[in-house]
Design a protein around this motif. Structure first.
Motif, PDB file in Angstrom:
ATOM      1  N   ASN A 144      11.891  36.986 -32.025  1.00  0.00           N
ATOM      2  CA  ASN A 144      12.256  36.602 -33.391  1.00  0.00           C
ATOM      3  C   ASN A 144      11.488  35.343 -33.794  1.00  0.00           C
ATOM      4  N   ALA A 145      11.501  35.091 -35.099  1.00  0.00           N
ATOM      5  CA  ALA A 145      10.989  33.824 -35.623  1.00  0.00           C
ATOM      6  C   ALA A 145      12.205  32.937 -35.860  1.00  0.00           C
ATOM      7  N   ALA A 146      12.127  31.674 -35.463  1.00  0.00           N
ATOM      8  CA  ALA A 146      13.291  30.803 -35.583  1.00  0.00           C
ATOM      9  C   ALA A 146      12.861  29.391 -35.934  1.00  0.00           C
ATOM     10  N   GLY A 147      13.782  28.652 -36.490  1.00  0.00           N
ATOM     11  CA  GLY A 147      13.541  27.245 -36.786  1.00  0.00           C
ATOM     12  C   GLY A 147      13.949  26.391 -35.598  1.00  0.00           C
ATOM     13  N   ALA A 148      13.190  25.329 -35.316  1.00  0.00           N
ATOM     14  CA  ALA A 148      13.519  24.446 -34.191  1.00  0.00           C
ATOM     15  C   ALA A 148      14.519  23.380 -34.645  1.00  0.00           C
TER      16      ALA A 148
ATOM     17  N   GLN B 247      19.085  32.727 -47.324  1.00  0.00           N
ATOM     18  CA  GLN B 247      18.742  31.345 -47.678  1.00  0.00           C
ATOM     19  C   GLN B 247      18.547  30.540 -46.394  1.00  0.00           C
ATOM     20  N   LEU B 248      17.648  29.563 -46.459  1.00  0.00           N
ATOM     21  CA  LEU B 248      17.475  28.660 -45.324  1.00  0.00           C
ATOM     22  C   LEU B 248      18.639  27.672 -45.308  1.00  0.00           C
ATOM     23  N   GLU B 249      18.658  26.788 -44.328  1.00  0.00           N
ATOM     24  CA  GLU B 249      19.808  25.894 -44.161  1.00  0.00           C
ATOM     25  C   GLU B 249      19.664  24.614 -44.987  1.00  0.00           C
ATOM     26  N   THR B 250      20.818  24.040 -45.285  1.00  0.00           N
ATOM     27  CA  THR B 250      20.854  22.708 -45.909  1.00  0.00           C
ATOM     28  C   THR B 250      20.680  21.660 -44.809  1.00  0.00           C
TER      29      THR B 250
ATOM     30  N   GLU C 180      23.747  21.528 -42.799  1.00  0.00           N
ATOM     31  CA  GLU C 180      23.864  22.656 -41.857  1.00  0.00           C
ATOM     32  C   GLU C 180      22.991  22.439 -40.617  1.00  0.00           C
ATOM     33  N   TYR C 181      21.791  21.893 -40.800  1.00  0.00           N
ATOM     34  CA  TYR C 181      20.950  21.609 -39.623  1.00  0.00           C
ATOM     35  C   TYR C 181      21.620  20.560 -38.730  1.00  0.00           C
ATOM     36  N   ARG C 182      22.260  19.557 -39.366  1.00  0.00           N
ATOM     37  CA  ARG C 182      22.983  18.542 -38.563  1.00  0.00           C
ATOM     38  C   ARG C 182      24.102  19.210 -37.775  1.00  0.00           C
TER      39      ARG C 182
ATOM     40  N   ALA D  82      17.764  26.312 -31.637  1.00  0.00           N
ATOM     41  CA  ALA D  82      16.970  27.061 -32.611  1.00  0.00           C
ATOM     42  C   ALA D  82      17.927  27.849 -33.499  1.00  0.00           C
ATOM     43  N   VAL D  83      17.443  28.178 -34.709  1.00  0.00           N
ATOM     44  CA  VAL D  83      18.288  28.958 -35.628  1.00  0.00           C
ATOM     45  C   VAL D  83      17.465  30.065 -36.269  1.00  0.00           C
ATOM     46  N   GLY D  84      18.086  31.229 -36.372  1.00  0.00           N
ATOM     47  CA  GLY D  84      17.420  32.369 -36.992  1.00  0.00           C
ATOM     48  C   GLY D  84      18.434  33.352 -37.545  1.00  0.00           C
ATOM     49  N   MET D  85      17.919  34.460 -38.078  1.00  0.00           N
ATOM     50  CA  MET D  85      18.787  35.393 -38.826  1.00  0.00           C
ATOM     51  C   MET D  85      18.898  36.754 -38.150  1.00  0.00           C
ATOM     52  N   SER D  86      18.687  36.794 -36.838  1.00  0.00           N
ATOM     53  CA  SER D  86      18.682  38.111 -36.181  1.00  0.00           C
ATOM     54  C   SER D  86      19.161  38.001 -34.740  1.00  0.00           C
TER      55      SER D  86
ATOM     56  N   LEU E  33       8.927  29.562 -32.532  1.00  0.00           N
ATOM     57  CA  LEU E  33       9.420  28.492 -33.409  1.00  0.00           C
ATOM     58  C   LEU E  33       8.451  28.283 -34.561  1.00  0.00           C
ATOM     59  N   THR E  34       8.945  28.484 -35.782  1.00  0.00           N
ATOM     60  CA  THR E  34       8.043  28.501 -36.940  1.00  0.00           C
ATOM     61  C   THR E  34       8.160  27.271 -37.817  1.00  0.00           C
ATOM     62  N   ASP E  35       9.237  26.506 -37.649  1.00  0.00           N
ATOM     63  CA  ASP E  35       9.401  25.305 -38.469  1.00  0.00           C
ATOM     64  C   ASP E  35      10.324  24.329 -37.747  1.00  0.00           C
ATOM     65  N   GLU E  36      10.200  23.049 -38.140  1.00  0.00           N
ATOM     66  CA  GLU E  36      11.000  21.994 -37.485  1.00  0.00           C
ATOM     67  C   GLU E  36      12.103  21.558 -38.441  1.00  0.00           C
ATOM     68  N   CYS E  37      13.339  21.711 -37.963  1.00  0.00           N
ATOM     69  CA  CYS E  37      14.485  21.537 -38.851  1.00  0.00           C
ATOM     70  C   CYS E  37      15.059  20.131 -38.709  1.00  0.00           C
ATOM     71  N   ASP E  38      14.321  19.152 -39.242  1.00  0.00           N
ATOM     72  CA  ASP E  38      14.725  17.747 -39.127  1.00  0.00           C
ATOM     73  C   ASP E  38      15.457  17.341 -40.405  1.00  0.00           C
TER      74      ASP E  38
ATOM     75  N   PRO F  46      10.867  21.240 -48.374  1.00  0.00           N
ATOM     76  CA  PRO F  46      11.170  22.634 -48.726  1.00  0.00           C
ATOM     77  C   PRO F  46      10.405  23.583 -47.799  1.00  0.00           C
ATOM     78  N   ILE F  47      11.081  24.609 -47.310  1.00  0.00           N
ATOM     79  CA  ILE F  47      10.445  25.541 -46.376  1.00  0.00           C
ATOM     80  C   ILE F  47       9.774  26.651 -47.168  1.00  0.00           C
ATOM     81  N   ASP F  48       8.552  26.944 -46.784  1.00  0.00           N
ATOM     82  CA  ASP F  48       7.777  27.980 -47.455  1.00  0.00           C
ATOM     83  C   ASP F  48       7.731  29.195 -46.526  1.00  0.00           C
TER      84      ASP F  48
ATOM     85  N   GLU G 150       4.508  29.994 -44.940  1.00  0.00           N
ATOM     86  CA  GLU G 150       4.152  29.124 -43.805  1.00  0.00           C
ATOM     87  C   GLU G 150       4.832  29.601 -42.530  1.00  0.00           C
ATOM     88  N   ILE G 151       6.080  30.044 -42.666  1.00  0.00           N
ATOM     89  CA  ILE G 151       6.827  30.561 -41.512  1.00  0.00           C
ATOM     90  C   ILE G 151       6.100  31.775 -40.931  1.00  0.00           C
ATOM     91  N   MET G 152       5.671  32.658 -41.827  1.00  0.00           N
ATOM     92  CA  MET G 152       4.966  33.871 -41.379  1.00  0.00           C
ATOM     93  C   MET G 152       3.645  33.498 -40.696  1.00  0.00           C
TER      94      MET G 152
HETATM   95  N1  HPA Z   1      16.381  28.873 -40.365  1.00  0.00           N
HETATM   96  C1  HPA Z   1      16.791  30.129 -40.251  1.00  0.00           C
HETATM   97  N2  HPA Z   1      15.991  31.112 -39.925  1.00  0.00           N
HETATM   98  C2  HPA Z   1      14.713  30.835 -39.677  1.00  0.00           C
HETATM   99  C3  HPA Z   1      14.227  29.543 -39.766  1.00  0.00           C
HETATM  100  C4  HPA Z   1      15.104  28.497 -40.138  1.00  0.00           C
HETATM  101  O1  HPA Z   1      14.747  27.317 -40.243  1.00  0.00           O
HETATM  102  N3  HPA Z   1      12.907  29.591 -39.463  1.00  0.00           N
HETATM  103  C5  HPA Z   1      12.611  30.874 -39.179  1.00  0.00           C
HETATM  104  N4  HPA Z   1      13.707  31.641 -39.309  1.00  0.00           N
END
Ligand code: HPA
Length: 273
Positions: free
Chosen positions: A110-114, A189-192, A195-197, A206-210, A231-236, A242-244, A247-249
């Motif tokens: 899966n693709a996930a946020g760090a 929707q991505l996280e606020t 929510e990341y905190r 890591a967080v993802g939708m699957s 890991l496709t993005d850093e969830c700081d 804003p997450i694009d 960019e994740i893809m």
């Molecule tokens: N959040 C949820 N799902 C994701 C993310 C994220 O930051 N990045 C890739 N999939």
């Protein structure tokens, strides 16, 4: 459900899906893996009887059968997501079908946020455990006990032997492979920031939708499963931009070769065993 599963499996057998040993689920943006397969048969999801019905994403989805390193595999190019409106039972139906076809192990990506800020985008994380935040279970339906134990044990959901194998492959090929906890959300929707905190506080790396529904069903079926997050993005939360989604893809595609290497080598270990 048993009747439907058998009907779907029979159809695929007729199409040439002949006793695959390993099932593979490819996550969003992780399609280059297909080039590694000596493809013998493929069917679009919309032609497969009893598969969940169409959405836009779905039209691209294919089930592929072939060989990698001499091992017979069945590969889902694209998966079903809750955020597309599917139920947890829909999302996991292909896992039940692959098991009916005879797979002995399941590899999931899966693709996930760090969420763990020691991890960088473009790196991989082996999922060691998970937190289900999707508000539902793929086992919550009438008649589930006909397919396996209702109260499925989840004390060690990711197969230890497969995990150790992947860790040793990563070590010997100098691939950075973090280990951690994956939290699954519905999305899309991505996280606020809050929510990341929260995810960090509850122990997610890591967080993802699957992934979590498929892993629960694999455990329900006593099917050894292992999963890797790209890991496709850093969830700081303190520096959140804003997450694009593009960019994740792009990041998923960039990191995919390492994931391909790990999956290929673990498949190879099946041909040797
Ligand atoms: N959040 C949820 N799902 C994701 C993310 C994220 O930051 N990045 C890739 N999939």
């Amino acid at each position: 459900m048993i009747k439907y599963i058998e009907e779907t499996a029979d159809y695929l057998k007729q199409k040439g899906f002949d006793s695959p040993q390993i099932g593979i689920i490819l996550g969003t943006g992780l399609g280059q893996f297909i080039d590694e397969i000596d493809i013998k048969a493929e069917v679009s999801y919309n032609h497969i009887p009893n598969f969940p019905t169409a959405t836009v994403e779905f039209h691209k989805g294919k089930l592929i059968y072939g060989e990698i390193e001499g091992v017979k595999v069945v590969v889902m190019q694209g998966r079903f997501h809750l955020y597309e409106g599917y139920t947890t039972q829909d999302v996991t139906y292909p896992v039940r079908v692959m098991k009916a076809l005879g797979i002995q192990s399941l590899l999931v990506s899966n693709a996930a946020g760090a969420v763990n800020l020691n991890f960088n985008k473009g790196e991989l994380m082996l999922i060691e455990d998970h937190i289900n935040l999707q508000g539902g279970s793929p086992l919550a339906f009438k008649g589930v006990e006909q397919l396996g134990s209702r109260f499925t044990d989840m004390s060690d959901p990711y197969d230890k032997k497969l995990r150790e194998e992947i860790i040793s492959i990563a070590d010997s090929h100098q691939v950075t492979l973090h280990r951690g906890v994956y939290a699954s959300v519905v999305g899309p929707q991505l996280e606020t920031k809050a929510e990341y905190r929260y995810l960090k506080i509850i122990g997610a790396d890591a967080v993802g939708m699957s992934t979590v529904p498929e892993v629960i069903v694999a455990n329900h079926l006593d099917l050894p499963v292992v999963a890797i997050s790209v890991l496709t993005d850093e969830c700081d939360p303190d520096n959140l931009k804003p997450i694009d989604i593009n960019e994740i893809m792009a990041m998923a595609a960039k990191a995919e070769p390492d994931m391909i290497l790990l999956f290929k080598q673990v498949i190879k270990s099946f041909s040797l065993s």
